[in-house]
Structure formats: structure tokens, C-alpha cells
Design a protein around this motif. Structure first.
Motif, PDB file in Angstrom:
ATOM      1  N   LEU A 196     100.812 -72.464 149.331  1.00  0.00           N
ATOM      2  CA  LEU A 196      99.429 -72.859 149.220  1.00  0.00           C
ATOM      3  C   LEU A 196      99.075 -73.981 148.036  1.00  0.00           C
ATOM      4  N   ALA A 197      99.994 -74.343 147.377  1.00  0.00           N
ATOM      5  CA  ALA A 197      99.683 -75.121 146.345  1.00  0.00           C
ATOM      6  C   ALA A 197      99.201 -74.686 145.016  1.00  0.00           C
ATOM      7  N   TYR A 198      99.055 -73.330 145.212  1.00  0.00           N
ATOM      8  CA  TYR A 198      98.372 -72.570 143.816  1.00  0.00           C
ATOM      9  C   TYR A 198      99.087 -72.852 142.653  1.00  0.00           C
ATOM     10  N   GLY A 199      98.488 -73.223 141.437  1.00  0.00           N
ATOM     11  CA  GLY A 199      99.296 -73.584 140.418  1.00  0.00           C
ATOM     12  C   GLY A 199      99.638 -72.503 139.523  1.00  0.00           C
ATOM     13  N   ALA A 200     100.152 -71.486 140.012  1.00  0.00           N
ATOM     14  CA  ALA A 200     100.588 -70.272 139.189  1.00  0.00           C
ATOM     15  C   ALA A 200     101.402 -69.544 140.056  1.00  0.00           C
ATOM     16  N   GLY A 201     101.965 -68.351 139.401  1.00  0.00           N
ATOM     17  CA  GLY A 201     102.656 -67.180 140.664  1.00  0.00           C
ATOM     18  C   GLY A 201     101.667 -66.183 140.658  1.00  0.00           C
ATOM     19  N   GLY A 202     102.239 -65.105 141.009  1.00  0.00           N
ATOM     20  CA  GLY A 202     101.528 -63.678 141.296  1.00  0.00           C
ATOM     21  C   GLY A 202     102.035 -62.547 140.766  1.00  0.00           C
ATOM     22  N   TRP A 203     103.318 -62.932 139.893  1.00  0.00           N
ATOM     23  CA  TRP A 203     104.120 -61.729 139.365  1.00  0.00           C
ATOM     24  C   TRP A 203     103.132 -61.026 138.149  1.00  0.00           C
ATOM     25  N   GLU A 204     103.606 -59.958 137.572  1.00  0.00           N
ATOM     26  CA  GLU A 204     103.104 -59.471 136.436  1.00  0.00           C
ATOM     27  C   GLU A 204     104.024 -58.685 135.590  1.00  0.00           C
ATOM     28  N   HIS A 205     103.976 -58.767 134.267  1.00  0.00           N
ATOM     29  CA  HIS A 205     104.487 -58.397 133.470  1.00  0.00           C
ATOM     30  C   HIS A 205     104.045 -56.855 132.616  1.00  0.00           C
ATOM     31  N   ALA A 206     105.383 -56.126 132.340  1.00  0.00           N
ATOM     32  CA  ALA A 206     104.882 -54.904 131.683  1.00  0.00           C
ATOM     33  C   ALA A 206     105.906 -54.412 130.767  1.00  0.00           C
ATOM     34  N   ALA A 207     105.821 -53.876 129.732  1.00  0.00           N
ATOM     35  CA  ALA A 207     106.931 -53.471 128.759  1.00  0.00           C
ATOM     36  C   ALA A 207     106.472 -51.811 128.283  1.00  0.00           C
ATOM     37  N   ILE A 208     107.600 -51.177 128.178  1.00  0.00           N
ATOM     38  CA  ILE A 208     107.245 -49.933 127.733  1.00  0.00           C
ATOM     39  C   ILE A 208     108.288 -49.746 126.316  1.00  0.00           C
ATOM     40  N   ARG A 209     107.543 -49.178 125.289  1.00  0.00           N
ATOM     41  CA  ARG A 209     108.130 -48.754 123.997  1.00  0.00           C
ATOM     42  C   ARG A 209     108.226 -47.399 123.668  1.00  0.00           C
ATOM     43  N   MET A 210     109.448 -46.979 123.775  1.00  0.00           N
ATOM     44  CA  MET A 210     109.636 -45.313 123.661  1.00  0.00           C
ATOM     45  C   MET A 210     109.628 -45.286 121.885  1.00  0.00           C
ATOM     46  N   LEU A 211     108.851 -44.706 121.192  1.00  0.00           N
ATOM     47  CA  LEU A 211     108.712 -44.506 120.038  1.00  0.00           C
ATOM     48  C   LEU A 211     109.494 -43.243 119.344  1.00  0.00           C
ATOM     49  N   ALA A 212     110.047 -43.448 118.131  1.00  0.00           N
ATOM     50  CA  ALA A 212     110.968 -42.403 117.679  1.00  0.00           C
ATOM     51  C   ALA A 212     110.580 -40.894 117.663  1.00  0.00           C
ATOM     52  N   THR A 213     109.427 -40.797 117.793  1.00  0.00           N
ATOM     53  CA  THR A 213     108.789 -39.233 117.890  1.00  0.00           C
ATOM     54  C   THR A 213     108.335 -39.215 119.357  1.00  0.00           C
ATOM     55  N   GLY A 214     108.725 -39.787 120.193  1.00  0.00           N
ATOM     56  CA  GLY A 214     108.643 -39.481 121.511  1.00  0.00           C
ATOM     57  C   GLY A 214     107.428 -39.883 122.430  1.00  0.00           C
ATOM     58  N   LYS A 215     106.514 -40.573 121.453  1.00  0.00           N
ATOM     59  CA  LYS A 215     105.302 -41.285 121.916  1.00  0.00           C
ATOM     60  C   LYS A 215     105.734 -42.692 122.608  1.00  0.00           C
ATOM     61  N   VAL A 216     104.380 -42.832 123.427  1.00  0.00           N
ATOM     62  CA  VAL A 216     105.017 -44.110 124.275  1.00  0.00           C
ATOM     63  C   VAL A 216     103.824 -45.280 124.309  1.00  0.00           C
ATOM     64  N   GLU A 217     104.379 -46.323 123.944  1.00  0.00           N
ATOM     65  CA  GLU A 217     103.441 -47.614 124.068  1.00  0.00           C
ATOM     66  C   GLU A 217     103.825 -48.410 125.347  1.00  0.00           C
ATOM     67  N   VAL A 218     102.695 -48.778 125.968  1.00  0.00           N
ATOM     68  CA  VAL A 218     102.818 -49.334 127.313  1.00  0.00           C
ATOM     69  C   VAL A 218     102.031 -50.962 126.831  1.00  0.00           C
ATOM     70  N   ILE A 219     102.838 -52.176 127.265  1.00  0.00           N
ATOM     71  CA  ILE A 219     102.181 -53.274 127.102  1.00  0.00           C
ATOM     72  C   ILE A 219     102.292 -53.707 128.567  1.00  0.00           C
ATOM     73  N   THR A 220     101.036 -53.992 128.924  1.00  0.00           N
ATOM     74  CA  THR A 220     100.759 -54.725 130.170  1.00  0.00           C
ATOM     75  C   THR A 220      99.930 -56.247 130.168  1.00  0.00           C
ATOM     76  N   GLY A 221     100.642 -56.975 131.048  1.00  0.00           N
ATOM     77  CA  GLY A 221     100.049 -58.316 131.317  1.00  0.00           C
ATOM     78  C   GLY A 221      98.393 -58.306 131.977  1.00  0.00           C
ATOM     79  N   ALA A 222      98.260 -57.312 132.590  1.00  0.00           N
ATOM     80  CA  ALA A 222      96.953 -57.119 133.282  1.00  0.00           C
ATOM     81  C   ALA A 222      95.949 -56.653 132.376  1.00  0.00           C
ATOM     82  N   SER A 223      94.727 -57.590 132.277  1.00  0.00           N
ATOM     83  CA  SER A 223      93.820 -57.617 131.231  1.00  0.00           C
ATOM     84  C   SER A 223      92.567 -56.963 131.599  1.00  0.00           C
TER      85      SER A 223
END
Length: 813
Positions: free
Chosen positions: A482-509
Motif C-alpha cells: 500500500l506504499a506505506y512508508g514504514a513496516g508493521g513489526w514491533e520490538h521487545a527485549a527482556i532483561r533477567m537481572l541477577a536477583t531474578g527481577k525482570v526488566e521489559v523493554i518495549t517499542g510500544a509507547s
């Protein structure tokens, strides 16, 4: 160490939102809350003229005003006249695309366009100095109204383009090979109904006005903006201004609503970047509410000519849609493509064998239009649900019976539509049956007939909207086609910290959707950790370096699935280490509730223990890196297709034209529900906006192009007391195209509710000879329609049929 989860699943739990304690107690940071050392303030002088040459701009007195540091005109910020605001959706190869400057230098094309900017020590001083700028304008003819702009000899908004036509985009099912010829369907039709509908111009009324702060004082320029799209803004700003992308950081702090209204790349954002670089100082711009009304983009504004054909038994045979869409004076970031999103939804849930869609985009001397909650889908749903009611009247059928005769049955999924889209799942019968029961459809029809029989001055109407939408924008390959000027994907990351806590990084704002809560619930289930042990990071292109942001109900069905994929990689990494530590084969391990267990034994270890072992790195398998951190990019294979049935009962006072919503029931199917509280909030907010379009909101310009509804005193928004109590419920048919089975919910209420309300009002007064009232259905418009109705007294049979008439005073005639 974190505890593993061995209780009920988080997904489906009605968790209170993590964000709310911060947001509602003021412990938050809006863009306008930011104060940086040495920061200065900017204010924009806006044109009162809708179309004029700029003869001169005298800034000398403004420069001498108290506290003023600098004053810039369009020529100062853009001396080479090379800068132009981006449009990311060229819908046709020959689309006309005028250059929109950061500040107008030679000509203004809508009332509200910026012509100069003042920089001062305080915001008050900057705004005071605006009054000292003297701009001489030379009037140019103003063109308003879509059809006026297309008329022969009409003034041109952009003379250099030689036309007010932006583009013509056509889809024809016969040419595409997805269906038959509409012209043949019309020629052979037993029944043909034609209607013209008007989608009025709306103004996104987000809670927080737009704002921007730019700090150029370090090696990397940092921009804070009240935006929905920090990642896209970063890329587009780099391309527009030539800033190396790695030298620009964009942060969307807490953002007070968007609804599509903060999806643009703004001239004011580019202005702040340019001014900050010129001065070497942090600068802040924060607009007033009146600036929002004239200068932030508007939504909707279409004329819809709809032709539907059917057999006498009610089987639909063809649908022809001809749209005219007002782009305003310039093109928004995705503005030209908004009607195209709707092109694939006019057929809605119905099995049309033939379909033709044509849209002409048009320039006028008004504020530009762009995406507004639903972006093309509400316009399409309105038209098809209105024309289905009109066809039901022509056929003498109950409007629900007509819909059921033509909709896709649950056993027919997956179903490929006349547009070529494949709906993966749905059950319109179940949603409608539940809605009818909650609404007491048959009882209300009986009451309606009784009121008509006794010529009650307050008439009862019943409105229906059975809808679906395509959301979860979107498969990149489809957007590319449709000639749209971007894609439709999304990114995410998960960091498992040493103490077992979790950080989630998301490209959705997020800008109010509850991402921090919902994402925590997803990760808690996927990794078997406690909900409270998950922290979600978003809205900062430095911490979340990759993403395509939030719009089009894509957060959960694209961003959420990216998180699932990242979590799967975390578990896969942890499995290798767990097998090594437990001295077993990887295939012998089962993972559930945050624990790896050797099959057939009680031997287990928690994922938190594995995270700590990875951190220590004392005893890892050969070649395994000491980290469980993982990221994923998810590109959906299909859109998601939530659906629902919305039923509205209105009471219309025929003596005053006042409309009161007596009952509103909606049963939506959004697939698997992660958090019912968040879903309810999204539905309620969407209903409020859709009902508001039906009854209250409209942006109005006078003949000179001046916005007459530039404040909330003139632009009518409903309060809580103006809205009914909503009865909401759900059915659940999981999506088959993503691992959670989720569908979007952010726009559903807005998409479905407008035609439900309008159909209800028309149903209440149809026996006066009324088959349409232009939105918003104000008391004056409804009363005027009643006075000018041309109905013949009918026999009182059939919903929506002729049932007598009432004169201006409410008496029988």
C-alpha cells in the motif's frame, strides 16, 4: 531472589493498573513539567488568515520586548526553503504533495499556520511579545468544502500544483480478482439503495496539549515530546533536518492521551530543534488549548456516496463506495492513507460478492486532517451500518434479520472477503444473541410500536451496529503493498537481572493504555515470575532503541506478541543452563510456573536461580554466554479482527429535538483478554468518543476559513452526565494468527458506537419521512428534520416502517 509463580495465571486477572498510583497522585512527569538549566521558552505567532501572501514580517519591536532573546521568521529558520514536513504515505505514484514549511515564509494556507516564533526567558514574555510582531498579508481567495474545492474554476490552495486534487485511489473487486463487477450487480439488481452520508470534521480533544522540550547542550540532542511515536519521530526528524540519527534521543514521558492526535511529526517539534541548535540552549514549547484546536490536526471530514444492491429476499449483491476526503491545506504523516484503511472495511462482516471503492483526496484552506481514533475504520463502519438500515427499510425487514442473513457464519472462518482480507476467527451470532438478551431487543421493539400507536411526543428508536475492524497494524508486506512508508513489526527485549527481577523493554509507547500493567501480566505468565517483580520500560529511544510505537490498536497484538517471543528466547537460554546444572538432557526438562522440572521426578530449579547462575558464570556449559537477556522483533502474519454487536435505544423528544440515550449495550469480542479492567476502560472511552461524534462534536469554519469552534465553549464535548450507563459484555473467539489469541480493543468502541446511535435516532423519527440527519444530531438538527419530514402515514407494520406522523407540537395529524 524472586519467587516463582505457582498460583492462578496473571492473564485474565483484573489487576489494578501499576501506572495509576503515579498518574493520579501527581508523581509523574509531563513534558511541560520539565525545567532544565538555562531553558528558554518559545511561542508561535499564527496566521489569522486562511489564505494569504505574506508581504512582510516586522519583528523589530518584538525583539525589544522584555525578556525576549530572539525572534525568528520562516526565512530565518528555513532560508533555503528546503525544509518540508514529512508525509509517510504516498498512496499513489502521482499523488500531489505540497511542501509544508516549519514556519510559513511566503504564503499561509490555513488559519492557524505558524509565521514567526518568539524566544524569551518565560512563556508569558514570549506570548506577550507575539503581539508586537507586525505581519502584512495580501488576501488570496479561500476555498472551503470538499465539493467546492473540486468545482471548475475553484481557487487553488497550492497554485503550483495546478489542482486541489491530492490523489485518486481505487479498489475494484473485479479488477483485483477478489469478486464480481459492481456495475453488473447494479445493472441486474432487484433492489438498489443509494445514500450520501457526511462524516463531519472532528478535533482530537486529548487531555494534555502538545508540548516539546529540546536540550542541545550535550553530545546527543535530547527531545522530550508529548507524542505517540517517539521512534518514528526520531527517524523522521533526522531525515527532515539532517541530524545524524545516532545524535538524537527522543523521549515520550507520561503522555496525557493521543487518540491519533499525537501521531504526527510536528512543525513545532522541528522548530524547537532548529531554535535550540541556533541558541545552544534548552527550549520549551507548550501549546494552549486554543492552539490545539486550530493547529493540531483534525480528523474525519468525508463525503460518502454509498450504493448497495440486493435481491428481494435481502441477499446483498454489491456495494459501491465513492468518497471525497478533505486533507486540509497540507498532508499529515499518514493522512492520505486514512481513507484507504477504511477501504478494506466497508464490506464489514458481510458476504458481498462485488465491491468497488474510489476515494478522491482534496485540499482545502483548513487545518490538515490525519488519523483520529479508528482512522478510516469508523468512517467505513458508519457508512455500511447506516446503509444496511436503509436497505432493511426498503425491503421491509427487521434490520437485525437483514444483517444475520448476510454476515459470515462462525463455521465459515477463516473467511476471505471481497477485499482479499482473510478474517481468521469470529462468532457474530454469539455476540448478537448475548447483546439482544442484555438489551431486551424484542421488548423494546414492542414498546416502540406502542409509542407510535399512541402518537407519543417522545418517540423510541433502536439502533444497531454489528461491526468488525482490522487492527494490529500490520503485516509489513501488506503495508509495503500500500506504499506505506514504514513496516508493521514491533520490538521487545527482556532483561533477567541477577536477583531474578525482570526488566521489559518495549517499542510500544503508551499514552494511557496500561502497557506497564498488561505487559507485566504477560511476562509473569511466560516466565513464571511475580507480577510485582516486572518493570516495564518504554517511550525512550535510548533505553528502547527500536520500535514502531502505538496506534491502530497494535500495542497488544504486535507489541505484546514481541514480548512473548522474547520471553520464549529467555526460557530457551535458561533451559540449556538448567539442563547442565541438573545433569540431564534439555528434552527431559519441563517448564511451568517459573520452574524447570525433570520429567517424572521432583527435581526442579527456578528460573530465578538460573538467572543468578548465569550472572555468576561459575559453571556454565561450554560456549554459553552468561546472560538470559533476549530480544525479539515480531512482524504479524495478519491483521486482527475484533468484532461486536452494539445496540442503542434513544428517546427523541419530537417537540424539542432532544435526544436521550436510554440504553446502550455492547458485546465485543476481542479474543483473549489480558486484563478486563483495561479492556473495560478502553471500551468505555471509545464509546464516549463515538457517541460524541454522533451527538455533539463538529469543527466549523466561517466563510473566511476561521475556525468558529476554537474553544470548549464552542466545540461541544460531553461530560459524564451527558453519557449513559453502558452495559458491556464479551464473547471470546481467540485469534488464530498469534500465540496469545488476542485481538485489538483500543478503537472498537469508537468504531461501533457512532452508527448505533445515529441508526437509533433515525429509527425513532423515520415515520416523519426522515432517512438521514447530518451529524452531530443536535436538538436543532433533529427538530428541523422533523419539521421538514415528508412521510406518508403508514400502516404501522415493521420496524422502521411508516407509522404515522406528528406535527410540530407533537399532536397527531
Amino acid at each position: 531472589m524472586t519467587s516463582t509463580m505457582d498460583t492462578e495465571p496473571e492473564i485474565g486477572k483484573a489487576r489494578l493498573r501499576k501506572e495509576d498510583a503515579r498518574l493520579i497522585t501527581g508523581r509523574t512527569r509531563w513534558t511541560d513539567n520539565l525545567t532544565l538549566p538555562g531553558m528558554v521558552h518559545v511561542a508561535v505567532l499564527r496566521s489569522p488568515m486562511a489564505h494569504a501572501k505574506i508581504v512582510s514580517v516586522d519583528t523589530s519591536e518584538a525583539k525589544r520586548s522584555p525578556g525576549v532573546i530572539a525572534v525568528y521568521t520562516g526565512r530565518d529558520l528555513d532560508p533555503g526553503s528546503a525544509l518540508g514536513m514529512p508525509c509517510a504515505w504516498p498512496i499513489t505514484p502521482d499523488m500531489k504533495s505540497p511542501r509544508r514549511p516549519v514556519l510559513a515564509a511566503d504564503q499561509v494556507n490555513f488559519a492557524g499556520e505558524g509565521v514567526a516564533v518568539v524566544v524569551a526567558r518565560t512563556s508569558a514574555e514570549a506570548h506577550d511579545a507575539l503581539e508586537a510582531i507586525d505581519v502584512e498579508y495580501e488576501d488570496l481567495p479561500v476555498v472551503l468544502g470538499i465539493e467546492n474545492a473540486l468545482a471548475e474554476g475553484a481557487p487553488l490552495v497550492h497554485e503550483e500544483l495546478g489542482t486541489n486534487r491530492n490523489a485518486l485511489w481505487v479498489f475494484d473487486s473485479a479488477e483485483a480478482g477478489t469478486g464480481a463487477s459492481v456495475e453488473e450487480a447494479i445493472a441486474s439488481a432487484e433492489v438498489t439503495v443509494k445514500r450520501r452520508f457526511r462524516q463531519q470534521r472532528l478535533i482530537p480533544a486529548f487531555m494534555e496539549p502538545r508540548a516539546c522540550v529540546v536540550d542541545p547542550t550535550s553530545a546527543q540532542i535530547t527531545m522530550w515530546s508529548a507524542t505517540q511515536i517517539p521512534h518514528i519521530l526520531k527517524t523522521m526528524a533526522a531525515l527532515t533536518l539532517g541530524i545524524p540519527e545516532h545524535k538524537l534521543r527522543v523521549i515520550a514521558p507520561d503522555v496525557g492521551g493521543g487518540f491519533g492526535g499525537k501521531i504526527g511529526v510536528l512543525p513545532e517539534e522541528m522548530m524547537c530543534l532548529l531554535v535550540a541548535q541556533k541558541l545552544g540552549k534548552p527550549v520549551k514549547w507548550n501549546e494552549s488549548r486554543s492552539e490545539t484546536m486550530v493547529a493540531a490536526h483534525h480528523g474525519r471530514d468525508q463525503i460518502q456516496d454509498i450504493t448497495i444492491t440486493s435481491n428481494r429476499d435481502g441477499t446483498v449483491t454489491g456495494l459501491k463506495v465513492e468518497l471525497l476526503a478533505d486533507m486540509g491545506a497540507y498532508l499529515g504523516l499518514v493522512g492520505p492513507g486514512v481513507p484507504i484503511l477504511g477501504a478494506f472495511m466497508f464490506n464489514s462482516i458481510y458476504k458481498f460478492p462485488a465491491y468497488h471503492f474510489a476515494c478522491t483526496n482534496v485540499f482545502t484552506n483548513t487545518t490538515l486532517t490525519d488519523a483520529y481514533r479508528g482512522a478510516g475504520r469508523p468512517e467505513a463502519t458508519f457508512a455500511i451500518e447506516r446503509i444496511m438500515d436503509e436497505l432493511a427499510v426498503e425491503l421491509g425487514m427487521d434490520p437485525l434479520e437483514l444483517r444475520e442473513k448476510n454476515w459470515i457464519k462462525h463455521e465459515e472462518f477463516p473467511f476471505t472477503t471481497v477485499c482479499g482480507l482473510t478474517y481468521d476467527s469470529g462468532n457474530y451470532e454469539a455476540a448478537t444473541a448475548k447483546a439482544k438478551q442484555l438489551f431486551d431487543y424484542d421488548g423494546l421493539r414492542r414498546e416502540q410500536a406502542e409509542r407510535r400507536e399512541r402518537r407519543d411526543p417522545v418517540q423510541l428508536g433502536i439502533g444497531i451496529s454489528t461491526f468488525t475492524e482490522m487492527c494490529g497494524l500490520a503485516p509489513s508486506r501488506v503495508l509495503g503493498s500500500l506504499a506505506y512508508g514504514a513496516g508493521g513489526w514491533e520490538h521487545a527485549a527482556i532483561r533477567m537481572l541477577a536477583t531474578g527481577k525482570v526488566e521489559v523493554i518495549t517499542g510500544a509507547s503508551a499514552h494511557g493504555q496500561g502497557h506497564e500493567t498488561a505487559w507485566s501480566q504477560i511476562v509473569a505468565d511466560q516466565l513464571g515470575v511475580a507480577f510485582e517483580d516486572v518493570e516495564v520500560l518504554h517511550g525512550d529511544t535510548q533505553s528502547s532503541h527500536k520500535g514502531l510505537d502505538t496506534y491502530g490498536s497494535r500495542s497488544l497484538v504486535v507489541g505484546g506478541i514481541a514480548i512473548v517471543k522474547a520471553a520464549e528466547k529467555v526460557v530457551a537460554k535458561a533451559r540449556v543452563i538448567a539442563a547442565h546444572l541438573m545433569e540431564c538432557a534439555e528434552d527431559d526438562l519441563e517448564f511451568a510456573g517459573g520452574k524447570f522440572t525433570v520429567k517424572g521426578t521432583d527435581s526442579s530449579t527456578g528460573i530465578a536461580d538460573i538467572a543468578f547462575a548465569a550472572f555468576m558464570a561459575h559453571d556454565l556449559p561450554e560456549g554459553i554466554e552468561p546472560s538470559l537477556d533476549s530480544d525479539a522483533v515480531y512482524d504479524p502474519e495478519n491483521f486482527s479482527f475484533p468484532h461486536g454487536t452494539h445496540l442503542c435505544a434513544t428517546e427523541v423528544d419530537t417537540e424539542t429535538g432532544r435526544v436521550t440515550i436510554r440504553s446502550y449495550v455492547c458485546v465485543d469480542d476481542v479474543g483473549l483478554v489480558v486484563n478486563p479492567i483495561i479492556v473495560e476502560g478502553q471500551v468505555h472511552g471509545g464509546l464516549a468518543q463515538g457517541i460524541s461524534q454522533a451527538l455533539y462534536e463538529e469543527a466549523v469554519h466561517d466563510e473566511s476559513g476561521t475556525l468558529q469552534t476554537g474553544t470548549f465553549a464552542d466545540y461541544l464535548l460531553p461530560s459524564a452526565v451527558d453519557l449513559p450507563h453502558f452495559v458491556t459484555d464479551r464473547t471470546e473467539t481467540p485469534s488464530t494468527t498469534n500465540p496469545l489469541g488476542v485481538k485489538g480493543v483500543g478503537e472498537a468502541g469508537t468504531i461501533a458506537s457512532t452508527p448505533a446511535v445515529v441508526n437509533s435516532v433515525i429509527d425513532a423519527v423515520r415515520h416523519f419521512g426522515i432517512n438521514d440527519i447530518e451529524m452531530p444530531l443536535s436538538p436543532m438538527r433533529v427538530w428541523h428534520a422533523i419539521q421538514h419530514g415528508t412521510a406518508d402515514a403508514g400502516d404501522g407494520t415493521g420496524p422502521g416502517g411508516g407509522l404515522g406522523s406528528i406535527d410540530a407540537a407533537g399532536g397527531a395529524r
